[in-house]
Design a protein around this motif. Structure first.
Motif, PDB file in Angstrom:
ATOM      1  N   GLN A   1      29.920 -49.213  49.209  1.00  0.00           N
ATOM      2  CA  GLN A   1      28.554 -48.858  48.817  1.00  0.00           C
ATOM      3  C   GLN A   1      27.953 -47.854  49.789  1.00  0.00           C
ATOM      4  OE1 GLN A   1      26.725 -52.667  48.468  1.00  0.00           O
ATOM      5  NE2 GLN A   1      28.158 -53.305  46.894  1.00  0.00           N
TER       6      GLN A   1
ATOM      7  N   ILE B   1      29.351 -44.531  48.788  1.00  0.00           N
ATOM      8  CA  ILE B   1      28.673 -44.030  47.589  1.00  0.00           C
ATOM      9  C   ILE B   1      27.330 -43.421  47.970  1.00  0.00           C
ATOM     10  CG2 ILE B   1      27.526 -44.734  45.447  1.00  0.00           C
ATOM     11  CD1 ILE B   1      29.822 -46.789  45.090  1.00  0.00           C
TER      12      ILE B   1
ATOM     13  N   GLU C   1      23.066 -42.332  38.282  1.00  0.00           N
ATOM     14  CA  GLU C   1      23.170 -43.343  37.225  1.00  0.00           C
ATOM     15  C   GLU C   1      24.506 -44.075  37.292  1.00  0.00           C
ATOM     16  OE1 GLU C   1      22.393 -40.853  33.845  1.00  0.00           O
ATOM     17  OE2 GLU C   1      20.221 -41.191  33.951  1.00  0.00           O
ATOM     18  N   GLN C   2      25.592 -43.354  37.528  1.00  0.00           N
ATOM     19  CA  GLN C   2      26.912 -43.985  37.649  1.00  0.00           C
ATOM     20  C   GLN C   2      26.966 -44.899  38.869  1.00  0.00           C
ATOM     21  OE1 GLN C   2      29.569 -40.564  37.600  1.00  0.00           O
ATOM     22  NE2 GLN C   2      30.358 -41.260  35.617  1.00  0.00           N
ATOM     23  N   ALA C   3      26.393 -44.450  39.981  1.00  0.00           N
ATOM     24  CA  ALA C   3      26.392 -45.269  41.195  1.00  0.00           C
ATOM     25  C   ALA C   3      25.610 -46.557  40.977  1.00  0.00           C
ATOM     26  CB  ALA C   3      25.811 -44.475  42.361  1.00  0.00           C
TER      27      ALA C   3
ATOM     28  N   GLU D   1      25.239 -48.151  38.207  1.00  0.00           N
ATOM     29  CA  GLU D   1      26.035 -49.027  37.344  1.00  0.00           C
ATOM     30  C   GLU D   1      27.132 -49.762  38.096  1.00  0.00           C
ATOM     31  OE1 GLU D   1      27.564 -46.812  34.048  1.00  0.00           O
ATOM     32  OE2 GLU D   1      25.565 -46.301  33.316  1.00  0.00           O
ATOM     33  N   CYS D   2      27.729 -49.119  39.106  1.00  0.00           N
ATOM     34  CA  CYS D   2      28.881 -49.740  39.762  1.00  0.00           C
ATOM     35  C   CYS D   2      28.510 -50.548  41.002  1.00  0.00           C
ATOM     36  CB  CYS D   2      29.945 -48.693  40.091  1.00  0.00           C
ATOM     37  SG  CYS D   2      29.526 -47.598  41.436  1.00  0.00           S
ATOM     38  N   MET D   3      27.252 -50.490  41.432  1.00  0.00           N
ATOM     39  CA  MET D   3      26.834 -51.234  42.621  1.00  0.00           C
ATOM     40  C   MET D   3      26.206 -52.567  42.220  1.00  0.00           C
ATOM     41  SD  MET D   3      25.111 -48.242  44.924  1.00  0.00           S
ATOM     42  CE  MET D   3      25.307 -48.865  46.569  1.00  0.00           C
TER      43      MET D   3
ATOM     44  N   ALA E   1      21.867 -51.561  44.423  1.00  0.00           N
ATOM     45  CA  ALA E   1      21.448 -50.515  43.492  1.00  0.00           C
ATOM     46  C   ALA E   1      19.938 -50.323  43.497  1.00  0.00           C
ATOM     47  CB  ALA E   1      21.926 -50.845  42.083  1.00  0.00           C
TER      48      ALA E   1
END
Length: 146
Positions: A6, A9, A109-111, A113-115, A120
């Motif tokens: 994280q 990211i 937006e992708q980050a 979603e994956c965190m 997030a």
């Protein structure tokens, strides 16, 4: 403290944001005064976004990135070169900035979603700023087509 993936990211998002900020500055240097003012406001918004993300990482005990990526350097030089050869330079800058801004918004937006939800949250707080820039660039890109 954020887990390592994280943190990576967040640092990647900081670098992309710095790349976009530097591209905005380059564009503003060669644009007409009215557009320069709008681009300057977007630079200020990106500075706030970057500072907030960096502070969040520092608060978590992590050293944040403070410079852009080598890809950003290449994009700035190539975009600057391409803009110099077109007739409507302001419109070309607007389209280029709009494209890179959309890519940054998509990366956020992708980050998100994956965190995990707690991590997030830091990124979610930045979304209104990014959407504000997105709306500015979208409206400018629409008027630059004519």
């Amino acid at each position: 403290m954020l887990p390592r993936p994280q943190t990576a990211i967040c640092n990647a998002l900081i670098r992309r944001s710095i790349d976009l900020l530097l591209l905005y500055r380059r564009a503003a240097a060669g644009c007409e005064p009215g557009l320069r003012m709008v681009l300057g406001e977007n630079v200020h918004t990106l500075q706030l976004l970057i500072a907030d993300l960096q502070e969040q990482l520092r608060a978590g005990g992590v050293g944040p990135r403070d410079h852009g990526s080598w890809r950003g350097v290449v994009h700035r030089h190539v975009t600057g070169w391409l803009v110099r050869i077109v007739a409507r330079r302001d419109g070309a800058w607007i389209r280029a900035l709009s494209h890179h801004e959309s890519a940054l918004l998509h990366a956020f937006e992708q980050a998100i979603e994956c965190m995990p939800v707690e991590s997030a949250l830091v990124l979610r707080r930045q979304m209104p700023r990014l959407r504000g820039i997105h709306l500015d660039m979208h409206s400018l890109a629409g008027s630059a087509r004519y």
